[in-house]
Motif scaffolding. Structure first.
Motif, PDB file in Angstrom:
ATOM      1  N   UNK A   1       5.717   4.141  -6.026  1.00 15.19           N
ATOM      2  CA  UNK A   1       6.489   3.006  -5.536  1.00 15.19           C
ATOM      3  C   UNK A   1       6.118   1.681  -6.177  1.00 15.19           C
ATOM      4  N   UNK A   2       5.028   1.654  -6.956  1.00 13.82           N
ATOM      5  CA  UNK A   2       4.679   0.433  -7.698  1.00 13.82           C
ATOM      6  C   UNK A   2       5.521   0.370  -8.976  1.00 13.82           C
TER       7      UNK A   2
ATOM      8  N   UNK B   1       0.869  -1.178   0.000  1.00 16.50           N
ATOM      9  CA  UNK B   1       0.000   0.000   0.000  1.00 16.50           C
ATOM     10  C   UNK B   1       0.903   1.224   0.000  1.00 16.50           C
ATOM     11  N   UNK B   2       0.976   1.893  -1.141  1.00 15.82           N
ATOM     12  CA  UNK B   2       1.981   2.942  -1.319  1.00 15.82           C
ATOM     13  C   UNK B   2       1.403   4.324  -1.021  1.00 15.82           C
ATOM     14  N   UNK B   3       1.389   4.679   0.258  1.00 12.68           N
ATOM     15  CA  UNK B   3       0.915   5.998   0.647  1.00 12.68           C
ATOM     16  C   UNK B   3       2.058   7.001   0.728  1.00 12.68           C
ATOM     17  N   UNK B   4       3.316   6.516   0.764  1.00 14.01           N
ATOM     18  CA  UNK B   4       4.465   7.413   0.903  1.00 14.01           C
ATOM     19  C   UNK B   4       4.849   8.067  -0.424  1.00 14.01           C
TER      20      UNK B   4
ATOM     21  N   UNK C   1      -3.149   3.617  -6.242  1.00 15.58           N
ATOM     22  CA  UNK C   1      -2.308   4.717  -6.698  1.00 15.58           C
ATOM     23  C   UNK C   1      -3.084   6.023  -6.510  1.00 15.58           C
ATOM     24  N   UNK C   2      -2.826   6.775  -5.447  1.00 20.05           N
ATOM     25  CA  UNK C   2      -3.584   8.009  -5.191  1.00 20.05           C
ATOM     26  C   UNK C   2      -3.478   9.029  -6.322  1.00 20.05           C
ATOM     27  N   UNK C   3      -2.290   9.110  -6.929  1.00 20.55           N
ATOM     28  CA  UNK C   3      -2.095  10.102  -7.990  1.00 20.55           C
ATOM     29  C   UNK C   3      -2.991   9.818  -9.185  1.00 20.55           C
ATOM     30  N   UNK C   4      -3.232   8.550  -9.464  1.00 21.22           N
ATOM     31  CA  UNK C   4      -4.101   8.185 -10.587  1.00 21.22           C
ATOM     32  C   UNK C   4      -5.502   8.757 -10.385  1.00 21.22           C
TER      33      UNK C   4
END
Length: 217
Positions: A168-169, A160-163, A191-194
């Motif tokens: 990070x994927x 889970x890439x919150x940083x 992916x929050x940015x997506x």
């Protein structure tokens, strides 16, 4: 995006990156080179061809500056449609700009730091760009798990890439480099940015290509 919106993004990049400002052109070209030459001697940043993370980042910095200053010949496949605002880049990347931002950071800590240990974060503010580069370009090829067997050492850093806001994927990204969504392969890969891009697309600020939001191809 429109030319006006692109220039607004350049300005906002300078505001939020401050002394760490990176040219969209220089970084974009270098990123394309990384994908084309990943884990080879021509790769701008690869743990396979650098003995430690400091030498890798120094080589990355040198190539980035060579690109921005037109000191190397570049294949058109790396430069085609890459955003560029040379005059603004020259200003935002200047020593004057970086020093002013550095002074502003120092003044912020001077007025708002309430304990000595908080000053330890000041160097992090100065070096956020290289720190981010080390996390993705060094550790993203050494530490983590893989969803795909690819012809390089890319890894997904965290389930889970919150940083890194989805960046990070890295293994997913190297498998499907055209996708705007770096996550989404496993249910917990978010992916929050997506989703920020999906929102910006929905209100017409950017226009995502259908291929960029396809699930796998």
């Amino acid at each position: 995006m429109s030319n006006f919106t692109e220039k607004v993004c350049f300005f906002l990049t300078w505001v939020f990156q401050g002394s760490n400002y990176l040219s969209a052109y220089g970084y974009g070209v270098m990123h394309r080179m990384h994908h084309a030459y990943v884990d080879t001697e021509k790769d701008p940043h690869s743990p396979k061809y650098d003995s430690n993370l400091f030498s890798m980042m120094w080589r990355t910095k040198s190539i980035y500056q060579d690109i921005n200053n037109n000191r190397i010949e570049l294949d058109t496949k790396f430069t085609k449609n890459t955003p560029q605002w040379a005059k603004f880049d020259n200003f935002a990347s200047s020593t004057t700009s970086r020093v002013i931002w550095g002074l502003l950071y120092t003044l912020f800590f001077y007025f708002f730091a309430t304990a000595w240990w908080q000053w330890l974060f000041l160097p992090v503010a100065f070096l956020m760009a290289p720190i981010h580069g080390v996390i993705i370009n060094w550790f993203g090829h050494i530490v983590g798990y893989t969803n795909f067997q690819v012809n390089n050492t890319s890894k997904n850093l965290l389930p889970f890439d919150f940083l890194m806001m989805g960046e990070g994927y890295h293994n997913n990204h190297h498998k499907y480099s055209h996708r705007a969504n770096f996550g989404g392969i496993r249910w917990y890969e978010i992916d929050p940015t997506f989703y920020i891009m999906i929102f910006l697309n929905s209100i017409g600020i950017i226009q995502l290509k259908k291929r960029a939001i396809a699930i796998k191809s």
